[in-house]
Design a protein around this motif. Structure first.
Motif, mmCIF file in Angstrom:
data_model
loop_
_atom_site.group_PDB
_atom_site.id
_atom_site.type_symbol
_atom_site.label_atom_id
_atom_site.label_comp_id
_atom_site.label_asym_id
_atom_site.label_seq_id
_atom_site.Cartn_x
_atom_site.Cartn_y
_atom_site.Cartn_z
ATOM 1 N N MET A 122 119.044 23.493 11.842
ATOM 2 C CA MET A 122 120.279 22.712 11.890
ATOM 3 C C MET A 122 120.892 22.574 10.497
ATOM 4 S SD MET A 122 119.532 19.849 14.815
ATOM 5 C CE MET A 122 121.272 19.492 14.982
ATOM 6 N N LEU A 123 120.046 22.506 9.475
ATOM 7 C CA LEU A 123 120.573 22.515 8.111
ATOM 8 C C LEU A 123 121.300 23.831 7.832
ATOM 9 C CD1 LEU A 123 117.578 21.006 6.072
ATOM 10 C CD2 LEU A 123 119.752 19.883 6.562
ATOM 11 N N LYS A 124 120.699 24.926 8.249
ATOM 12 C CA LYS A 124 121.323 26.237 8.035
ATOM 13 C C LYS A 124 122.643 26.350 8.793
ATOM 14 C CE LYS A 124 116.825 28.480 7.400
ATOM 15 N NZ LYS A 124 115.817 29.396 7.997
ATOM 16 N N ALA A 125 122.729 25.676 9.942
ATOM 17 C CA ALA A 125 123.954 25.739 10.746
ATOM 18 C C ALA A 125 125.128 25.041 10.065
ATOM 19 C CB ALA A 125 123.708 25.117 12.121
ATOM 20 N N GLN A 126 124.851 24.249 9.019
ATOM 21 C CA GLN A 126 125.929 23.561 8.306
ATOM 22 C C GLN A 126 126.542 24.426 7.202
ATOM 23 O OE1 GLN A 126 126.854 20.891 9.820
ATOM 24 N NE2 GLN A 126 125.021 21.126 11.096
ATOM 25 N N THR A 127 126.086 25.648 7.077
ATOM 26 C CA THR A 127 126.655 26.555 6.079
ATOM 27 C C THR A 127 128.006 27.075 6.560
ATOM 28 O OG1 THR A 127 124.478 27.273 5.317
ATOM 29 C CG2 THR A 127 126.329 28.726 4.841
ATOM 30 N N PRO A 128 129.082 26.835 5.811
ATOM 31 C CA PRO A 128 130.386 27.390 6.198
ATOM 32 C C PRO A 128 130.417 28.889 5.917
ATOM 33 C CG PRO A 128 130.554 26.217 4.110
ATOM 34 C CD PRO A 128 129.153 26.015 4.589
ATOM 35 N N VAL A 129 130.752 29.662 6.919
ATOM 36 C CA VAL A 129 130.709 31.121 6.774
ATOM 37 C C VAL A 129 132.075 31.769 6.964
ATOM 38 C CG1 VAL A 129 128.285 31.263 7.445
ATOM 39 C CG2 VAL A 129 130.061 31.383 9.205
ATOM 40 N N GLY A 130 133.110 30.961 7.286
ATOM 41 C CA GLY A 130 134.420 31.531 7.517
ATOM 42 C C GLY A 130 134.573 32.009 8.959
ATOM 43 N N PRO A 131 135.641 32.731 9.255
ATOM 44 C CA PRO A 131 136.662 33.167 8.298
ATOM 45 C C PRO A 131 137.532 32.011 7.814
ATOM 46 C CG PRO A 131 137.308 33.749 10.526
ATOM 47 C CD PRO A 131 135.919 33.199 10.628
ATOM 48 N N PHE A 132 138.031 32.155 6.594
ATOM 49 C CA PHE A 132 138.885 31.147 5.999
ATOM 50 C C PHE A 132 140.336 31.612 6.068
ATOM 51 C CE2 PHE A 132 134.757 30.895 3.723
ATOM 52 C CZ PHE A 132 134.361 29.653 4.202
ATOM 53 N N PRO A 133 141.243 30.707 6.419
ATOM 54 C CA PRO A 133 142.638 31.111 6.637
ATOM 55 C C PRO A 133 143.461 31.235 5.363
ATOM 56 C CG PRO A 133 142.404 28.772 7.042
ATOM 57 C CD PRO A 133 141.031 29.276 6.708
ATOM 58 N N ALA A 134 142.840 30.957 4.214
ATOM 59 C CA ALA A 134 143.594 30.952 2.958
ATOM 60 C C ALA A 134 142.648 31.290 1.815
ATOM 61 C CB ALA A 134 144.223 29.572 2.747
ATOM 62 N N PRO A 135 143.199 31.588 0.639
ATOM 63 C CA PRO A 135 142.349 31.865 -0.523
ATOM 64 C C PRO A 135 141.431 30.684 -0.839
ATOM 65 C CG PRO A 135 144.606 32.537 -0.962
ATOM 66 C CD PRO A 135 144.634 31.782 0.329
ATOM 67 N N VAL A 136 140.237 31.003 -1.320
ATOM 68 C CA VAL A 136 139.224 29.988 -1.609
ATOM 69 C C VAL A 136 138.874 30.023 -3.090
ATOM 70 C CG1 VAL A 136 136.865 29.217 -1.149
ATOM 71 C CG2 VAL A 136 138.269 30.135 0.718
ATOM 72 N N LEU A 137 138.904 28.843 -3.720
ATOM 73 C CA LEU A 137 138.436 28.684 -5.094
ATOM 74 C C LEU A 137 137.113 27.929 -5.057
ATOM 75 C CD1 LEU A 137 138.741 28.628 -8.236
ATOM 76 C CD2 LEU A 137 139.986 26.465 -7.937
ATOM 77 N N VAL A 138 136.076 28.493 -5.664
ATOM 78 C CA VAL A 138 134.785 27.817 -5.777
ATOM 79 C C VAL A 138 134.492 27.631 -7.260
ATOM 80 C CG1 VAL A 138 132.306 27.940 -5.335
ATOM 81 C CG2 VAL A 138 133.920 28.760 -3.612
ATOM 82 N N ALA A 139 134.289 26.380 -7.670
ATOM 83 C CA ALA A 139 133.992 26.060 -9.069
ATOM 84 C C ALA A 139 132.566 25.541 -9.163
ATOM 85 C CB ALA A 139 134.970 25.013 -9.594
ATOM 86 N N GLN A 140 131.798 26.062 -10.112
ATOM 87 C CA GLN A 140 130.388 25.713 -10.225
ATOM 88 C C GLN A 140 129.990 25.509 -11.680
ATOM 89 O OE1 GLN A 140 127.961 25.218 -7.805
ATOM 90 N NE2 GLN A 140 126.653 24.628 -9.525
ATOM 91 N N GLY A 141 129.441 24.336 -11.992
ATOM 92 C CA GLY A 141 128.877 24.102 -13.315
ATOM 93 C C GLY A 141 127.528 24.793 -13.434
ATOM 94 N N LEU A 142 127.313 25.491 -14.516
ATOM 95 C CA LEU A 142 126.064 26.243 -14.680
ATOM 96 C C LEU A 142 124.890 25.349 -15.064
ATOM 97 C CD1 LEU A 142 127.314 29.509 -16.438
ATOM 98 C CD2 LEU A 142 126.817 29.098 -14.014
ATOM 99 N N ASP A 143 125.171 24.085 -15.406
ATOM 100 C CA ASP A 143 124.096 23.141 -15.710
ATOM 101 C C ASP A 143 123.901 22.132 -14.579
ATOM 102 O OD1 ASP A 143 123.717 24.385 -18.111
ATOM 103 O OD2 ASP A 143 124.726 22.874 -19.328
ATOM 104 N N ASP A 144 124.347 22.487 -13.395
ATOM 105 C CA ASP A 144 124.258 21.584 -12.243
ATOM 106 C C ASP A 144 122.810 21.496 -11.764
ATOM 107 O OD1 ASP A 144 124.466 20.264 -9.775
ATOM 108 O OD2 ASP A 144 126.433 21.123 -9.377
ATOM 109 N N PRO A 145 122.181 20.295 -11.823
ATOM 110 C CA PRO A 145 120.790 20.174 -11.380
ATOM 111 C C PRO A 145 120.652 19.949 -9.879
ATOM 112 C CG PRO A 145 121.514 18.083 -12.266
ATOM 113 C CD PRO A 145 122.688 19.034 -12.396
ATOM 114 N N LEU A 146 121.756 19.637 -9.199
ATOM 115 C CA LEU A 146 121.696 19.347 -7.764
ATOM 116 C C LEU A 146 122.064 20.577 -6.946
ATOM 117 C CD1 LEU A 146 121.290 17.320 -5.472
ATOM 118 C CD2 LEU A 146 123.695 16.650 -5.731
#
Length: 579
Positions: free
Chosen positions: A494-518
């Motif tokens: 059920m945790l895996k089922a919460q992964t968004p896989v698309g399709p997405f109707p618009a462009p997607v921006l993903v921002a990630q800090g490289l020092d993110d501990p979580l």
């Protein structure tokens, strides 16, 4: 002459004494997890039990007391149980240490009252300090084990050295120690009491959290509410935490649970104070983790617009004339349970808040929107895009911006299971999913000793001073919240089922800090790679030196980039995927 048994005891005591000294030094000098402490303490207790059994007696074998033998066997059994089952042993060991300190304090106080010596005052002060520390220790099980680890290691070294010395010297020294001056003992006891009081008051301040207002009448819907999702029920102005040159409102509206059944949610709307008659461009915000208790709703906060990319949001509203709507989600403010990290439910709440905002008087909003979200809200933003065409086809999604999104929930739960922040997130999941998915019976599948920590954390919000309390509570959960067997079963699916896989109707921006501990960068990398393999238009940006929170701060390079990216989506500029 020595019997064969006595001949055996000498070498055996040497070996056991040396083992006790070695184990004690290891316990003191080696950083250990709570489970490691339990294993080491269990072995130490078992060794001390063996030492009791083989210790020399001043009596002959026929009259030798059976008490050391019984005590030794009990220590061996207890030590074996604690060492062999450390997951269960660690929380029980912390509990026993706290109880032992309290019992010691009570015993000291009782003896001082009965004997009435010149040291009674010092003894009473020491006793009260011990009782106070013991009571506070219940709230600090991991810290208690850490301190106990050092003390227990020292004790092992002491009894090992004592056993060796008893073999070397046949007689114990009869020299009496000079009496300790009464005022020194009283001063030391008073200092201990002052420190104990400071520790108790500090703990109360930390764990007490922030006094947050409970949801009032605004959050209780009338009896006759429309079943149509996205219907605005009521609205009222916000009088705190609203940026200058902006207007803030609290809204109550209809929405649905993930199974489609009707529900009520609340939220906020932020508008530019100066606006014309043209439809305002709109940002739909999925907020990050604020807790799972109704009082944790962002709309109840003194700073309702401080979540996530707040600096960028303020600029978009005040400087660029946009509007923004944020859902509190079901169960925050309104009746729950809150669907914590249940992507489909969060997305419905966000889309219905967008619908409800269009019913506000004296303002016209565009029927298009750009979706933003941070952390939990990052997952919610991605799910909002994923279900938008099916759930709210009248709303056009122009772009989806997800900052440190919890996109791989199973990976996050597994990678962070032993970290304080990960335990806090797991506690929120355990507290809500047990009601959302009773078939999982999560209450019965937590690791030993985790239930109390889960309950305490679930009562704390994840904003303001409560963040500190929630994280520290997480550090004091001795085990990972969900055992590996639970993660590997239906719950993990059920945790895996919460992964968004698309399709997405618009462009997607993903921002990630490289020092993110979580939300660890490698988890985000894998999610992005999988989406790129499905030919989704992902613009993936990473930021060295920025963590889970600072990546969306005012000084983050993401802030101006996000503003430019959002304006470009509204203008219809070509997307910039970098898969």
């Amino acid at each position: 002459m020595q019997t064969e048994q006595q001949k055996f005891r000498g070498p055996a005591r040497v070996v056991l004494a040396a083992a006790a000294i070695g184990l004690g030094l290891i316990v003191i000098m080696t950083p250990l997890s709570p489970q490691g402490v339990a294993v080491a303490v269990g072995i130490g207790i078992a060794c001390s039990g063996i030492l009791l059994i083989v210790a020399p007696s001043t009596q002959n074998q026929t009259t030798r007391s059976v008490l050391p033998l019984v005590a030794g066997v009990m220590c061996m059994v207890l030590g074996a149980v604690v060492a062999l089952w450390p997951d269960a042993g660690a929380p029980w060991l912390a509990l026993l240490v706290a109880v032992a300190i309290i019992v010691f304090g009570i015993h000291t106080a009782t003896r001082a009252i009965r004997q009435r010596t010149d040291q009674s005052v010092a003894s009473l002060i020491s006793a009260f300090a011990a009782i106070l520390i013991g009571v506070v220790a219940f709230s600090w099980p991991v810290l208690t084990l850490s301190v106990f680890r050092v003390g227990f290691g020292g004790w092992l070294v002491f009894i090992g050295a004592q056993a060796l010395l008893q073999l070397i010297f046949a007689r114990r020294s009869t020299r009496r120690r000079p009496p300790t001056r009464g005022w020194i003992r009283t001063a030391a006891a008073s200092l201990a009491l002052v420190l104990a009081c400071g520790f108790a008051l500090g703990s109360a301040w930390i764990f007490g959290g922030a006094p947050l207002a409970a949801p009032g009448a605004f959050y209780t819907p009338p009896a006759d509410v429309s079943d149509t999702p996205g219907t605005l029920i009521r609205v009222e102005p916000l009088d705190s935490g609203v940026p200058a040159e902006a207007e803030g409102y609290r809204i109550l509206y209809t929405t649905t649970h993930a199974d489609g059944s009707p529900a009520i949610s609340s939220g906020t709307v932020l508008l530019p104070a100066r606006r014309g008659t043209d439809p305002l461009p709109l940002i739909s915000v999925a907020h990050g983790t604020t807790g799972v208790d109704p009082k944790c709703a962002p709309s109840l906060s003194a700073t309702p617009f401080s979540d996530g990319a707040a600096a960028a949001l303020e600029q978009m509203v005040v400087e660029h004339g946009w509007a923004a709507v944020t859902s509190d989600y079901i169960g925050l403010g309104t009746e729950g349970p809150h669907p914590y990290l249940v992507g489909d439910a969060e997305a419905r709440n966000v889309l219905d808040a967008t619908r409800a905002a269009h019913e506000l008087a004296d303002v016209t909003l565009a029927d298009r929107t750009v979706v933003w979200g941070h952390s939990q809200g990052g997952q919610g933003a991605l799910w909002t895009g994923q279900i938008a065409d099916a759930y709210a086809p009248e709303i056009t999604i122009e772009g989806i911006a997800a900052f440190a999104p919890a996109a791989d929930l199973y990976g996050l739960a597994d990678a962070d299971k032993n970290d304080a922040a990960g335990k806090t997130v797991s506690a929120y999941i355990a507290a809500t999913w047990n009601d959302l998915y009773p078939e999982l019976d999560l209450d019965e599948h937590l690791t030993a000793g985790s239930a109390v920590g889960v309950e305490r954390i679930s009562q704390l919000c994840f904003n303001g001073k409560d963040v500190l309390a929630a994280i520290i509570r997480g550090t004091q959960v001795t085990n990972q919240v969900f055992p590996d067997s639970t993660l590997a079963g239906e719950f993990g699916d059920m945790l895996k089922a919460q992964t968004p896989v698309g399709p997405f109707p618009a462009p997607v921006l993903v921002a990630q800090g490289l020092d993110d501990p979580l939300v660890k960068p490698q988890l985000q990398d894998r999610w992005v790679e999988a989406r790129c393999a499905e030919e989704e238009a992902i613009d993936y940006r990473t930021y060295a030196g920025f963590d889970h929170v600072s990546v969306v701060s005012k000084d983050s390079p993401l802030t101006p980039e996000l503003i430019d990216w959002t304006l470009a989506r509204w203008s219809g500029d070509a997307p910039t995927p970098n898969c």
